[in-house]
Design a protein around this motif. Structure first.
Motif, PDB file in Angstrom:
ATOM      1  N   ALA A   1       0.828  -1.201   0.000  1.00 41.52           N
ATOM      2  CA  ALA A   1       0.000   0.000   0.000  1.00 41.52           C
ATOM      3  C   ALA A   1       0.865   1.255   0.000  1.00 41.52           C
ATOM      4  N   LYS A   2       1.983   1.247   0.731  1.00 38.42           N
ATOM      5  CA  LYS A   2       2.864   2.416   0.767  1.00 38.42           C
ATOM      6  C   LYS A   2       3.496   2.664  -0.601  1.00 38.42           C
ATOM      7  N   ARG A   3       3.905   1.614  -1.294  1.00 40.26           N
ATOM      8  CA  ARG A   3       4.492   1.794  -2.625  1.00 40.26           C
ATOM      9  C   ARG A   3       3.458   2.358  -3.602  1.00 40.26           C
ATOM     10  N   THR A   4       2.209   1.873  -3.511  1.00 46.49           N
ATOM     11  CA  THR A   4       1.156   2.363  -4.406  1.00 46.49           C
ATOM     12  C   THR A   4       0.833   3.822  -4.109  1.00 46.49           C
ATOM     13  N   LEU A   5       0.832   4.186  -2.824  1.00 46.65           N
ATOM     14  CA  LEU A   5       0.556   5.576  -2.456  1.00 46.65           C
ATOM     15  C   LEU A   5       1.608   6.521  -3.009  1.00 46.65           C
ATOM     16  N   ASP A   6       2.875   6.137  -2.937  1.00 48.78           N
ATOM     17  CA  ASP A   6       3.940   6.991  -3.453  1.00 48.78           C
ATOM     18  C   ASP A   6       3.745   7.288  -4.935  1.00 48.78           C
ATOM     19  N   ASP A   7       3.084   6.371  -5.648  1.00 51.65           N
ATOM     20  CA  ASP A   7       2.855   6.570  -7.079  1.00 51.65           C
ATOM     21  C   ASP A   7       1.587   7.358  -7.358  1.00 51.65           C
ATOM     22  N   VAL A   8       0.518   7.159  -6.552  1.00 51.83           N
ATOM     23  CA  VAL A   8      -0.780   7.734  -6.898  1.00 51.83           C
ATOM     24  C   VAL A   8      -0.976   9.133  -6.329  1.00 51.83           C
ATOM     25  N   LEU A   9      -0.390   9.468  -5.195  1.00 44.59           N
ATOM     26  CA  LEU A   9      -0.645  10.778  -4.582  1.00 44.59           C
ATOM     27  C   LEU A   9      -0.294  11.940  -5.513  1.00 44.59           C
ATOM     28  N   PRO A  10       0.822  11.920  -6.233  1.00 43.68           N
ATOM     29  CA  PRO A  10       1.088  13.046  -7.152  1.00 43.68           C
ATOM     30  C   PRO A  10       0.113  13.121  -8.316  1.00 43.68           C
ATOM     31  N   ARG A  11      -0.653  12.077  -8.574  1.00 44.41           N
ATOM     32  CA  ARG A  11      -1.584  12.074  -9.710  1.00 44.41           C
ATOM     33  C   ARG A  11      -2.931  12.694  -9.360  1.00 44.41           C
ATOM     34  N   ILE A  12      -3.226  12.912  -8.078  1.00 43.60           N
ATOM     35  CA  ILE A  12      -4.521  13.464  -7.675  1.00 43.60           C
ATOM     36  C   ILE A  12      -4.572  14.941  -8.065  1.00 43.60           C
ATOM     37  N   ALA A  13      -5.679  15.343  -8.717  1.00 42.35           N
ATOM     38  CA  ALA A  13      -5.858  16.738  -9.127  1.00 42.35           C
ATOM     39  C   ALA A  13      -6.416  17.558  -7.964  1.00 42.35           C
ATOM     40  N   LYS A  14      -6.427  18.884  -8.146  1.00 37.09           N
ATOM     41  CA  LYS A  14      -6.941  19.791  -7.120  1.00 37.09           C
ATOM     42  C   LYS A  14      -7.830  20.831  -7.793  1.00 37.09           C
ATOM     43  N   LEU A  15      -8.976  21.120  -7.163  1.00 35.22           N
ATOM     44  CA  LEU A  15      -9.953  22.064  -7.702  1.00 35.22           C
ATOM     45  C   LEU A  15     -10.235  23.136  -6.657  1.00 35.22           C
ATOM     46  N   HIS A  16     -10.074  24.390  -7.064  1.00 42.06           N
ATOM     47  CA  HIS A  16     -10.304  25.545  -6.186  1.00 42.06           C
ATOM     48  C   HIS A  16     -11.544  26.279  -6.701  1.00 42.06           C
ATOM     49  N   VAL A  17     -12.620  26.295  -5.909  1.00 33.93           N
ATOM     50  CA  VAL A  17     -13.893  26.904  -6.323  1.00 33.93           C
ATOM     51  C   VAL A  17     -14.122  28.177  -5.521  1.00 33.93           C
ATOM     52  N   HIS A  18     -14.424  29.267  -6.250  1.00 30.83           N
ATOM     53  CA  HIS A  18     -14.751  30.549  -5.608  1.00 30.83           C
ATOM     54  C   HIS A  18     -16.060  31.058  -6.179  1.00 30.83           C
ATOM     55  N   VAL A  19     -16.967  31.511  -5.310  1.00 28.28           N
ATOM     56  CA  VAL A  19     -18.257  32.046  -5.723  1.00 28.28           C
ATOM     57  C   VAL A  19     -18.301  33.521  -5.358  1.00 28.28           C
TER      58      VAL A  19
END
Length: 354
Positions: free
Chosen positions: A115-133
């Motif tokens: 699980a730790k090896r998989t996390l090291d690979d997948v965490l940088p692939r997660i996108a980020k969305l900033h919403v402002h109204v």
């Protein structure tokens, strides 16, 4: 005296700790553990074969029956394989952070390292969305992300999100709805700014009412000094006690056309909703295979939308056809010209139509 107070303090502390209730001991259910082991083995086999859609259903049931790092780790990997990076990574985070007993099975230790090896690979692939109204202070915007409500705590911060297309909407009473669609690549950060503009405008003031000129009464003299002319009696045609047959016929035809047109509109709207729901299900369900349990709500919605759409089109077709037939078969007017009788010096004549 000081040693006495120290001893008394230690004694009271020990008594308070002893008085606290012990944490509940997990229930040991051999049947649940055996069933979870069987489901987990089947789920891992499906995952190794590349069939994560069916593997998730097995692994989720096994995890609900009895938690095991080996089951949860493979469940997280399958979610990641299907593009659910945020959900899968959080499940792997739990496996990595969960403390293991000194006598834990070797399979649990291996699952945590994997699980730790998989996390090291997948965490940088997660996108980020900033919403402002952007809205006035009195507005209370309702924000949704991909059709799901988005609480105010998620505004103006970077939200971890799966890569792909996402739709954000904001609405408030008295304001026009704002919508934005963004497509995020792996590891990409994007900002979405939604501005709410008021739709209500101040009502125009009514024009002042000018006083009307006074009318002369019949008994009052006219402006020229003479007697006012008598007011003519209005000549209204006699009211018909009941509508003629052709009027009822035409009214029925118009009503049928209106009902049919409304039903077609309803059928079209729910047909479009059904197509949209089916498209969302196709994205997460493999062809010819069962959908995950979390899609049961969409499946029920698709069935309801399809039934309403079909009924709408059937009722609309019948209504439009009935209205057209009623209007095209309208009966002619039954009014006949009147008769006349004339008397002469040496004859009597009758003219009329029968």
């Amino acid at each position: 005296m000081k040693p006495f107070f120290v001893f008394a303090t230690l004694l009271l502390t020990a008594a308070s700790v002893h008085a606290q209730p012990a944490p509940p001991t997990p229930t040991y259910d051999p049947s649940a553990i055996a069933a979870a082991r069987s489901l987990g083995v089947e789920g891992v086999r499906l995952a190794d074969a590349g069939n994560c859609q069916e593997a998730i259903a097995k692994l989720e049931r096994a995890e609900r029956l009895h938690h095991a790092p080996t089951t949860l780790g493979r469940l997280g990997e399958c979610h990641i394989a299907l593009g659910r990076l945020v959900l899968g990574s959080e499940q792997l985070q739990r496996v990595v952070r969960e403390p293991l007993a000194a006598a834990a099975p070797a399979a649990f230790v291996t699952a945590r390292a994997r699980a730790k090896r998989t996390l090291d690979d997948v965490l940088p692939r997660i996108a980020k969305l900033h919403v402002h109204v952007e809205a006035k202070a009195d507005a209370k915007p309702r924000v949704t992300l991909d059709g799901e409500p988005l609480s105010a705590e998620w505004l103006d911060i970077d939200r971890p999100i799966d890569p792909g297309a996402h739709t954000i909407t904001a609405a408030a009473e008295g304001y026009a709805m704002a919508t934005s669609t963004v497509t995020l690549a792996e590891g990409e950060r994007s900002e979405v700014n939604l501005g709410l503009t008021p739709t209500s405008e101040p009502r125009p003031e009514a024009p002042p009412i000018e006083p009307s000129s006074p009318k002369l009464h019949e008994s009052e003299p006219s402006a020229r000094g003479g007697a006012a002319a008598p007011k003519p009696e209005p000549n209204f045609p006699p009211a018909s006690k009941e509508p003629s047959p052709w009027t009822l016929h035409r009214t029925a035809g118009v009503v049928a056309l209106g009902v049919g047109g409304g039903a077609v509109i309803v059928g079209s709207i729910f047909g479009l909703l059904a197509l949209d729901t089916k498209g969302k299900l196709d994205d997460v369900c493999d062809s010819g295979k069962a959908c995950p349990p979390d899609q049961n709500g969409r499946i029920s919605a698709l069935e309801t939308q399809s039934v309403i759409s079909t009924v709408g089109f059937v009722v609309g077709g019948v209504g439009i056809a009935a209205g057209a037939i009623l209007l095209l078969t309208e009966p002619p007017s039954t009014t006949k010209p009147g008769s006349a009788l004339s008397i002469g010096p040496a004859s009597i004549t009758w003219q009329g139509r029968f």
